[in-house]
Design an enzyme around this catalytic site. Structure first.
Site, PDB file in Angstrom:
ATOM      1  N   SER A   1      30.364  40.566  41.030  1.00 19.08           N
ATOM      2  CA  SER A   1      31.793  40.700  40.760  1.00 19.08           C
ATOM      3  C   SER A   1      32.536  41.554  41.776  1.00 19.08           C
ATOM      4  O   SER A   1      33.762  41.636  41.728  1.00 19.08           O
ATOM      5  CB  SER A   1      31.998  41.299  39.372  1.00 19.08           C
ATOM      6  OG  SER A   1      31.326  40.513  38.426  1.00 19.08           O
TER       7      SER A   1
ATOM      8  N   CYS B   1      36.691  39.293  34.247  1.00 14.79           N
ATOM      9  CA  CYS B   1      36.523  38.066  33.475  1.00 14.79           C
ATOM     10  C   CYS B   1      36.071  36.935  34.394  1.00 14.79           C
ATOM     11  O   CYS B   1      36.761  36.553  35.337  1.00 14.79           O
ATOM     12  CB  CYS B   1      37.839  37.696  32.800  1.00 14.79           C
ATOM     13  SG  CYS B   1      37.729  36.102  31.969  1.00 14.79           S
TER      14      CYS B   1
END
Lengths: 381, 645
Positions: free
Chosen positions: B325, B383
């Site tokens: 991420s 997310c």
């Protein structure tokens, strides 16, 4: 002063031209030219010894003492007339032969050879004495005989020559035995030995060479092999020759300067102040000086031959001629070995190298030459 | 007269004269031979023999230059020279090597490795050259040797300098180490470069700045006698010592980073974004650089190189990891730049999604879903569904262009050896290397830093630094200044600005940075545990990179305990601070340590604390080892907002 008076008396009065230094010395049975030449060589030798021994004053003093002793012996020897030496020759020969036999029995060993005789007060090599005794004896032997020698005479001469040579060879001392042969050989040569005999003898030596080779000691063989290819073993047997050639070659025409030779100073050149002193001389003083030294040696030989030519009987002629030529052979063998033309045999450069009994015996020989020369005039009177 | 022969005196005299003349001639001929030979030696070959005579007496002894010292940015020593006594043997002078070694082993300690290494070197060295047998003799060994030194013909003790690294293992991956010069290194260097030297930089700064550190060898020509004894100096050629290096490394920050990683394997890189200076570079596990100086023996080397944890491997610039991420801020920038999204555009996260015409499920790390997420939420809560959608909108080509501009997939060209370029895939790359076309599903994985993407920790730090600088950038470098060892004059190594990244709307930098600040400081951010008590504002992004792909039928995330160590996720963290005036950018990777927010972020925080505050204010207790991480995972689910990303 006294000598001058005697001399003048002998010359028969003051109307003759003023006598010079040469005449004065001659009255003392000394030949000025030989003396000057010998002193020049020995003097030059001392300078090089100083350099080659690592600036050792004691070595130079030692050499000077030896030279003065030799000069004294020379002067003493020169006093007796040549006839005395002709008479003495067989006795000296017999004594030397005896000493050589003694060496075989009780001699000292040095460097794998039995050469030295210790008489308590002096240590010397009888073979050195034979270098003088040989030409004397042969000259005396041939003195009365018809020359050129006939076969029977020649046979007698060969026996005289052969016995001590063999004794020296088995010591073993190849170098000295060669010099003794040379001394005897030149006596025969001057006696007018026919060329066919000379050439025949050389051919015989050539034929016998392989047999002689078999009988040589290992170290002797190695020296000869090394001569042919010194670089094959640059750290072993060829080291002497290689370093000596480097020293001489690097000297060039003018040399590196006295005391400036690196090969001897830094210990690359072995035996620098004895057998290989010529290399130091050539390195430091160059080829020009080498030529001068050779010229002086030739002058000495020339003077010897001149004395021989002027000599008044066969003994004197033969002895003077043989001594002169043998002296030259010394010079040739030493220089030839140092510049790598001949195998390394232990022959010093006459009058130049440090030490050795050779200095005294050489000068004794020159004493006889002077005797021959200076007694001639008296006989003429 | 006698013996029955009649002598003709006159004829004898004539004959003698002829022989005397011949004798004279004979002497002249022999003298001529001598002169010819002397002419050959002293005139024709004189030059050759002069050379030989000089070769005999002159020895050229190289004088080794003193190697430059290495300091950190505040002048703390990282590499120094230490006097050492070395036992050397000249093979040429030894008659019986085994006997000599036997005798020597009675006075100095000689291991089997010492002897086998020595014999190896003897084979590779000319026989007249000294070969080192033992380095760093103790005073006691030296005394014992000196007592009997005349018994050891061919052996000698020489005083020299050896290298010493005060930080030991901590600096090993930056400073590197020196070791014996190999045959190859010797043959590749210009002639005489290593005259008198026995050591050469093998890794790290020691290698990359070898030419600066080495200096220039001097030489003295000495006259030696036949026994090799030096007598006097004939000539002296000055050498010059190597230059000292000042690294941009702050060794206090370096040590904090190292301690913060603790027992974990991984890497920490900290860069000053305003200049590209590397402030700390840690790779764990490390190793003791001193092992290599004397020449490491085969057994120890095998143990080091065969260690599954690979201590010799510099993870900070050789290690390649999926960035996870941590690429999301850069993705957000790409989305805004290409205009495929606005900051307000949102996505509804149900925890998973599918692509049209495929049953394959693409999951968010939060199985229950994040609900509606705009860009800030997507970055802050990390997310996955938001970034899947963004990746679809961008497509692989634009993602590749954008990420490559931020430094992924190519070397940063830092001044350290062995840097890996990593990989950011493209259609063209896949066709060329895999002989396959690009599948749309792969775009989704790339969008969350998985799939083919591989990055080095240094690349991640550099990417973060460029975001911090709003597109400006500098080539990262470790050497900050060099110093002349004699004049003490210091020369700064100039910073190398990279071509700035210009966005169509430069406000987009600030929008993404704000989202990164929320990661650390806004409720729900994945790194709030390090932002809560921070006296300065941090812009951060956490990452958890999957090492093993999850199976399609796996409904629940696996708990850490149930996963074999080598399949556990890597914890990642990138950040810069202060957010409004960036002074430091960090990247942290803790291998198989679990979640970035829980494990990697605290490490990054401590590093930033040390640099910005001069002390570590953050104190969560020591970072837990991998096995005891994730207190919330008791039921096998990871659902704490705090921990996830």
């Amino acid at each position: 002063m006294i000598a001058e008076v005697i001399y003048r008396a002998r010359r028969g009065g003051p109307d003759k031209p003023e006598p010079g230094m040469a005449d004065l010395l001659e009255s003392w049975h000394i030949d000025m030219w030989l003396l000057l030449l010998l002193a020049t060589v020995a003097g030059a030798g001392m300078f090089v010894i100083y350099s080659a021994s690592g600036h050792s004053i004691p070595a130079v003093v030692n050499q000077a003492e030896r030279f003065l002793l030799g000069l004294f012996v020379m002067a003493v020897v020169a006093q007796a007339p040549p006839e005395f030496y002709r008479m003495m020759a067989p006795w000296l020969y017999g004594l030397t032969l005896l000493l050589l036999l003694l060496v075989e029995v009780i001699g000292d060993h040095a460097m794998g050879a039995q050469r030295w005789l210790d008489l308590g007060f002096i240590r010397f090599q009888p073979s050195e004495l034979m270098k003088l005794a040989m030409p004397m004896t042969l000259a005396a032997f041939l003195h009365h005989r018809r020359l050129p020698p006939r076969p029977l005479t020649l046979l007698g001469a060969l026996v005289i020559l052969g016995v001590p040579t063999v004794l020296i060879m088995i010591q073993p001392d190849l170098g000295t035995s060669m010099l003794v042969i040379a001394a005897g050989g030149f006596t025969l040569f001057f006696a007018g030995l026919q060329w066919r005999w000379i050439l025949g003898a050389l051919a015989a030596v050539g034929a016998a060479a392989p047999i002689l080779w078999e009988r040589l000691h290992d170290y002797q063989r190695k020296r000869i092999l090394t001569l042919l290819d010194p670089e094959s073993d640059p750290l072993g047997a060829g080291y002497h020759i290689t370093q000596s050639k480097i020293a001489i070659g690097s000297g060039g025409l003018f040399g590196k300067g006295w005391l400036e030779g690196t090969q001897a100073k830094l210990d690359f050149l072995p035996e620098a102040h004895t057998d290989f002193i010529f290399a130091v001389f050539a390195e430091e003083l160059g080829m020009i000086s080498v030529m001068v030294l050779l010229a002086i040696y030739l002058c000495i030989v020339g003077r010897c031959l001149w004395i021989a030519v002027r000599a008044q009987d066969s003994f004197q002629r033969l002895l003077a001629g043989a001594l002169g030529m043998t002296f030259f052979i010394y010079v040739f063998i030493n220089i030839g070995m140092v510049i790598g033309l001949l195998p390394v045999v232990g022959v010093p450069l006459p009058l130049f190298s440090f030490g050795g009994t050779s200095m005294v015996s050489l000068l004794a020989g020159f004493g006889m030459l002077m005797s021959i020369h200076t007694h001639r005039k008296l006989l003429a009177n | 007269m006698a013996l029955g022969s009649i002598k003709n005196l006159h004829r004898e005299r004539e004959a003698f004269l002829a022989r005397a003349l011949f004798g004279t001639f004979f002497c002249l001929v022999l003298t001529g031979i001598l002169i010819a030979r002397l002419f050959d030696l002293q005139v024709l070959q004189s030059e050759y023999f002069q050379t030989r005579a000089n070769d005999n007496r002159m020895r050229v002894m190289p004088v080794a230059p003193v190697r430059g010292l290495i300091y950190d940015r505040h002048g703390a020593l990282l590499a120094q020279n230490k006097p050492a006594f070395m036992l050397e043997v000249v093979p040429e002078q030894v008659e019986n090597m085994d006997a000599l070694l036997g005798q020597l082993s009675k006075v100095v300690q000689l291991t089997d490795q010492d002897i086998s290494r020595f014999k190896d070197r003897v084979r590779k060295t000319p026989r007249y050259r000294p070969v080192p047998l033992r380095n760093n003799l103790t005073m006691e060994e030296l005394a014992r040797y000196e007592l009997d030194r005349y018994a050891f013909r061919g052996a000698d003790v020489s005083a020299g300098l050896t290298r010493n690294y005060p930080l030991g293992a901590s600096g090993a991956h930056i400073v590197g180490y020196v070791g014996g010069i190999s045959e190859k290194e010797l043959s590749e260097a210009p002639e005489n470069t290593y005259e008198g030297l026995s050591l050469v930089g093998k890794t790290g700064v020691e290698k990359s700045h070898e030419d600066t550190l080495r200096g220039k060898s001097g030489a003295k020509v000495i006259e030696a006698n036949a026994y090799g004894r030096p007598l006097r100096e004939l000539d002296y050629r000055r050498g010059y010592p190597g230059r000292n290096l000042y690294l941009s490394i702050d060794s206090k920050v370096q040590l904090v980073a190292e301690q913060a990683l603790g027992e974990l394997d991984g890497a920490v890189v900290a860069i000053d974004p305003r200049s590209g200076e590397v402030l700390a570079l840690v790779s764990k596990p490390g190793f003791d650089p001193h092992l290599f100086i004397e020449g490491i023996d085969a057994k120890t080397y095998k143990a080091l190189s065969g260690d599954p944890k690979r201590p010799l491997f510099n993870r900070a610039l050789q290690g390649t990891y999926p960035p996870g991420s941590t690429v999301k801020p850069a993705m957000a920038i790409a989305g805004l730049e290409y205009g495929v999204v606005t900051p307000e555009d949102g996505v509804y996260c149900r925890g998973e999604m599918t692509l049209p015409g495929s049953s394959r499920k693409y999951r968010c790390h939060k199985r229950s879903g994040h609900g509606f997420q705009d860009m800030v939420g997507g970055v802050m809560r990390s997310c996955d569904i938001y970034f899947y959608e963004l990746a679809i909108k961008l497509g692989i080509d634009r993602m590749h262009d954008s990420m490559t501009r931020l430094g992924l997939g190519h070397k940063t060209e830092v001044d350290l050896p062995l840097e890996n370029a990593g990989l950011f895939p493209s259609r063209e790359w896949k066709l060329r290397r895999r002989k396959e076309q690009w599948y749309p599903g792969e775009t989704l994985s790339i969008g969350i830093g998985q799939g083919y993407t591989l990055t080095t920790p240094l690349q991640l730090a550099q990417m973060t630094a460029r975001i911090a600088m709003r597109g400006k950038g500098f080539k990262p470098h470790v050497v900050y200044a060099t110093q002349d060892a004699i004049t003490r004059e210091v020369t700064r190594v100039p910073t190398e600005p990279l071509e700035p990244i210009e966005l169509k709307d430069n406000h987009n930098w600030q929008r993404v940075i704000d989202a990164m600040v929320d990661v650390a400081h806004a409720p729900g951010g994945t790194a709030t545990r390090i932002g809560r008590d921070s006296p300065y504002r941090i812009a951060a992004k956490t990452g958890t990179a999957q090492v093993a792909a999850m199976r399609q039928d796996e409904k629940k995330a696996r708990s850490l305990e149930s996963t074999p160590l080598h399949l556990r996720d890597h914890a990642l963290f990138v950040a810069f601070a202060p957010a409004e005036d960036p002074k430091i950018a960090v990247a942290v990777i803790a291998e198989h340590a679990g979640h970035g927010g829980a494990v990697a972020a605290p490490i990054g925080r401590q590093v930033m604390d040390m640099y910005l505050l001069g002390e570590v204010r953050y104190n969560p207790g020591a970072p837990a080892p991998a096995a005891s991480v994730a207190p919330v995972a008791a039921d096998g689910h990871v659902h704490s907002e705090d921990l996830e990303d």
